[in-house]
Design a protein around this motif. Sequence first.
Motif, mmCIF file in Angstrom:
data_model
loop_
_atom_site.group_PDB
_atom_site.id
_atom_site.type_symbol
_atom_site.label_atom_id
_atom_site.label_comp_id
_atom_site.label_asym_id
_atom_site.label_seq_id
_atom_site.Cartn_x
_atom_site.Cartn_y
_atom_site.Cartn_z
ATOM 1 N N SER A 250 -10.130 -0.787 0.834
ATOM 2 C CA SER A 250 -9.902 0.372 -0.029
ATOM 3 C C SER A 250 -8.946 1.349 0.633
ATOM 4 O O SER A 250 -8.540 1.176 1.789
ATOM 5 C CB SER A 250 -11.229 1.059 -0.342
ATOM 6 N N SER A 251 -8.606 2.384 -0.105
ATOM 7 C CA SER A 251 -7.716 3.437 0.400
ATOM 8 C C SER A 251 -8.231 3.948 1.725
ATOM 9 O O SER A 251 -9.436 3.978 1.980
ATOM 10 C CB SER A 251 -7.644 4.587 -0.609
ATOM 11 N N PHE A 252 -7.313 4.389 2.597
ATOM 12 C CA PHE A 252 -7.695 4.900 3.901
ATOM 13 C C PHE A 252 -6.787 6.048 4.293
ATOM 14 O O PHE A 252 -5.769 6.295 3.643
ATOM 15 C CB PHE A 252 -7.696 3.786 4.962
ATOM 16 N N PRO B 69 -9.613 3.720 -4.853
ATOM 17 C CA PRO B 69 -8.978 2.428 -5.139
ATOM 18 C C PRO B 69 -9.416 1.346 -4.142
ATOM 19 O O PRO B 69 -9.400 1.549 -2.935
ATOM 20 C CB PRO B 69 -7.490 2.745 -5.018
ATOM 21 N N ARG B 70 -9.797 0.191 -4.706
ATOM 22 C CA ARG B 70 -10.351 -0.900 -3.910
ATOM 23 C C ARG B 70 -9.773 -2.233 -4.401
ATOM 24 O O ARG B 70 -9.718 -2.488 -5.590
ATOM 25 C CB ARG B 70 -11.870 -0.896 -4.080
ATOM 26 N N LYS B 71 -9.372 -3.054 -3.453
ATOM 27 C CA LYS B 71 -8.854 -4.378 -3.777
ATOM 28 C C LYS B 71 -9.999 -5.351 -4.048
ATOM 29 O O LYS B 71 -11.157 -5.059 -3.741
ATOM 30 C CB LYS B 71 -7.976 -4.894 -2.637
ATOM 31 N N TRP C 156 0.870 -1.184 0.000
ATOM 32 C CA TRP C 156 0.000 0.000 0.000
ATOM 33 C C TRP C 156 0.899 1.224 0.000
ATOM 34 O O TRP C 156 1.814 1.344 0.831
ATOM 35 C CB TRP C 156 -0.881 0.007 1.244
ATOM 36 N N MET C 157 0.659 2.164 -0.929
ATOM 37 C CA MET C 157 1.471 3.376 -1.034
ATOM 38 C C MET C 157 1.000 4.410 -0.013
ATOM 39 O O MET C 157 -0.166 4.798 -0.012
ATOM 40 C CB MET C 157 1.377 3.969 -2.435
#
Length: 192
Positions: free
Chosen positions: A187-189, A180-182, A57-58
């Motif tokens: 998803s992004s947080f 963005p969701r896997k 995760w970036m």
Amino acid sequence: VGRSGWHLDGTFQFRPFRYQTMYFEQAVVGGTTLFMPLCEFYEAQSQETRQRWDKLWMITERREAPVHPLVCLHPYRKDTTMVFHCGRPFCKGWLVIEPEENGNQTILPSEGIQDEISKALDVCFPSIGLEMEWKRGDFMINDNLSLAHYASDGTQADPTHHGLRILHRTTIVGGPETVPRKVDGRSSFKSL
């Protein structure tokens, strides 16, 4: 527009830009832009690399400072895409989440993963990338969520010798579906 590394636009927001338009009022010789289709790029990697990247995760360092999954689903096509910025000031680090180990998390420095992704992009570029040689009046609509891009060295050429490059860029934000969701729904947080 500067040259900070391969990237998608808007990674500093919870919803990276859905589309961007590029209109070249004036182009310069050698001022190309490189594009890489992200589904094909991801699929070109070894299974080991894909498994490692699936855990990354970036951690962004700008504005809203979201944490984005490196590998996620395209919100409309539902195929694999990626979210990253290989420019040094845009990535604070990489969070490794090991779901099979009760969610243990590790933070890695930004440079190593950014360099790994950049090298992989450079290796794949000749077979699946596109180098766009712009001409005056060219216009492009880019699906920013499926194409990474990178400005070539020529975009920064001395205007007294090569002319002035004038680019009008418009970015378009998507709706909540573009967070963005896997595949598993994560998803992004908000940044740590």
